[in-house]
Enzyme design. Structure first.
Site, mmCIF file in Angstrom:
data_model
loop_
_atom_site.group_PDB
_atom_site.id
_atom_site.type_symbol
_atom_site.label_atom_id
_atom_site.label_comp_id
_atom_site.label_asym_id
_atom_site.label_seq_id
_atom_site.Cartn_x
_atom_site.Cartn_y
_atom_site.Cartn_z
ATOM 1 N N HIS A 44 -12.932 -5.064 -22.571
ATOM 2 C CA HIS A 44 -13.907 -4.223 -21.875
ATOM 3 C C HIS A 44 -14.907 -4.980 -21.016
ATOM 4 C CE1 HIS A 44 -16.766 -4.346 -25.647
ATOM 5 N NE2 HIS A 44 -16.296 -5.541 -25.333
ATOM 6 N N HIS A 45 -14.864 -6.304 -20.999
ATOM 7 C CA HIS A 45 -15.779 -7.053 -20.136
ATOM 8 C C HIS A 45 -15.206 -7.294 -18.740
ATOM 9 C CE1 HIS A 45 -18.366 -7.564 -23.513
ATOM 10 N NE2 HIS A 45 -17.545 -8.362 -24.162
ATOM 11 N N ALA A 46 -13.923 -7.054 -18.548
ATOM 12 C CA ALA A 46 -13.327 -7.219 -17.227
ATOM 13 C C ALA A 46 -13.748 -6.066 -16.330
ATOM 14 C CB ALA A 46 -11.803 -7.286 -17.331
ATOM 15 N N HIS A 71 -21.502 -4.680 -25.661
ATOM 16 C CA HIS A 71 -21.554 -3.581 -24.703
ATOM 17 C C HIS A 71 -20.330 -3.599 -23.789
ATOM 18 C CE1 HIS A 71 -22.902 -1.678 -20.856
ATOM 19 N NE2 HIS A 71 -23.388 -0.786 -21.711
ATOM 20 N N ASP A 74 -19.520 -3.478 -20.728
ATOM 21 C CA ASP A 74 -20.099 -3.566 -19.383
ATOM 22 C C ASP A 74 -19.066 -3.420 -18.270
ATOM 23 O OD1 ASP A 74 -19.130 -6.086 -20.331
ATOM 24 O OD2 ASP A 74 -20.263 -7.133 -18.772
#
Length: 301
Positions: free
Chosen positions: A117-119, A158, A160
């Site tokens: 989920h950070h990509a 998070h 992001d």
């Protein structure tokens, strides 16, 4: 009907050693644990470039696939960008896409990878090369299988990248419950964010989670939910800063699974993070989510 479980041998890239902060071997360990108890696996295809381009800059996608990512981006991701890593991330994205299709038929499905989920659109970060959930959501939307998607992200960090990718896409509702005092420092707004104090334990976490999950379904009516079940909120996680127990994680997974089941919303489980030094302990915690979704699939049958 049994829960569809998606796994590809490429989920585990041998080029990442056990001493790395990201315990890559956990993916094969989760599969081994499930095979030992008789679970069958479905093998996905590698995601084609046209799917990856739905959520990422095509120039970045090409750089990953040709192992020509610049050094700064590679440092931000945390891996040397090798052909093995490219194969791994394409398999991971393909696995989440396949699990989404299977969830529509079975009520629930899980892939034994995913949750990157950070990509973001521009590139990867934080051990995340391609955002598999974002790609799968866009594939499902563009192919007309669903009209509305929700992402329930319970990884300790998070979401992001997911928030950035869908900031202007009303078809996808993004929700993240995480440790506020943790990486990434910059947390672009999701549609719903709940940031918890560090060292929050089971009681405080689960109380917040109940309200969080209820708020998701009060604010959107999804045709499918992608559930990031990262186990890094665990007390023993090196990067987590929350204090959940094994029982706390099991209850968390049950709450999310049952919330979807009550509303007859298909749920796709992805593993997300987990950074304890004991890779087998991480793998066992990831199985909690599989068990929770197994019950959803049984009810849907």
């Amino acid at each position: 009907m049994s829960l569809p479980i998606v796994h590809h041998a490429d989920y585990d890239a041998d080029s990442v050693p056990d001493r790395h902060r990201f315990p890559m071997r956990k993916y094969s360990l989760v599969a081994e644990l499930l095979r030992t108890r008789g679970e069958a696996m479905t093998v996905p295809q590698h995601a084609p470039q046209r799917w990856l381009n739905l959520a990422h800059d095509p120039d970045y996608v090409t750089a990953v696939l040709t192992s020509s990512v610049d050094a700064k981006t590679a440092r931000r991701i945390g891996f040397e960008m090798t052909p093995a890593i490219a194969a791994r991330t394409c398999a991971s994205v393909g696995g989440t896409c396949l699990a989404a299709r299977l969830a529509l038929d079975h009520g629930a499905a899980v892939t034994l990878a995913g949750g990157s989920h950070h990509a973001s659109y521009e590139g990867g970060a934080g051990f995340c090369v391609f955002n598999d959930v974002a790609v799968a959501a866009r594939v499902m939307l563009e192919e007309g299988h669903v009209r509305q998607v929700a992402v329930i992200d319970c990884d300790v960090h998070h979401g992001d990248g997911t928030a950035r990718i869908f900031a202007d896409d009303r078809r996808v509702f993004t929700a993240s419950i995480h440790c506020e005092d943790n990486w990434p420092l910059e947390k672009p707004p999701s549609d719903l964010d709940v940031g918890l104090d560090k060292e929050t334990g089971d009681e405080g976490y689960l109380e917040a989670l109940e309200g969080f999950v209820s708020a998701v379904f009060e604010r959107t009516s999804p045709d499918i939910v992608f559930y990031n079940a990262g186990v890094d909120p665990h007390a023993d996680d090196r990067l987590g800063r929350l204090c959940l127990s094994d029982d706390g994680l099991k209850t968390r997974d049950r709450i999310v699974a049952e919330a979807c089941a009550r509303r007859a919303v298909p749920i796709v489980g992805v593993l997300g993070g987990g950074y304890s030094s004991d890779a087998m302990a991480v793998a066992r915690r990831h199985v909690f989510m599989v068990d929770a979704l197994q019950k959803v699939a049984a009810v849907s049958a």
